[in-house]
Design a protein around this motif. Sequence first.
Motif: not given
Length: 102
Positions: A18-20, A74-75, A22-23, A71, A15-16
């Motif tokens: 994927d989130y990175v 990352i944002d 995606q950003k 998270y 999940p981490l």
Amino acid sequence: MQVNISGHQLEVTQPLRDYVEQKLKRLEGHFDKITNVQVILSVEKLKQKIEATLHIPGNEVVANAEDSNMYAAIDALADKLDKQLKKHKEKTQSLLQGATGR
């Protein structure tokens, strides 16, 4: 765009990861010439840290962010990289326009 994500004293979960990714895809919408991205996630006591280096033709863009939540870090990193890429793009465009305007 090739993305390398590594963890320092931290296991990078799917999940981490994927989130990175995606950003970072969002950044590619603003500047499509990103060739390689190196991302390092780390934990120091209660701080979650993230560092990224974007390789673009003729330059590198580096940014760091930290927060108590990974998270959120990352944002914050994505926002910093976005600003730097927009600034770099504006700078290169104004140089090209200046060169052709003579």
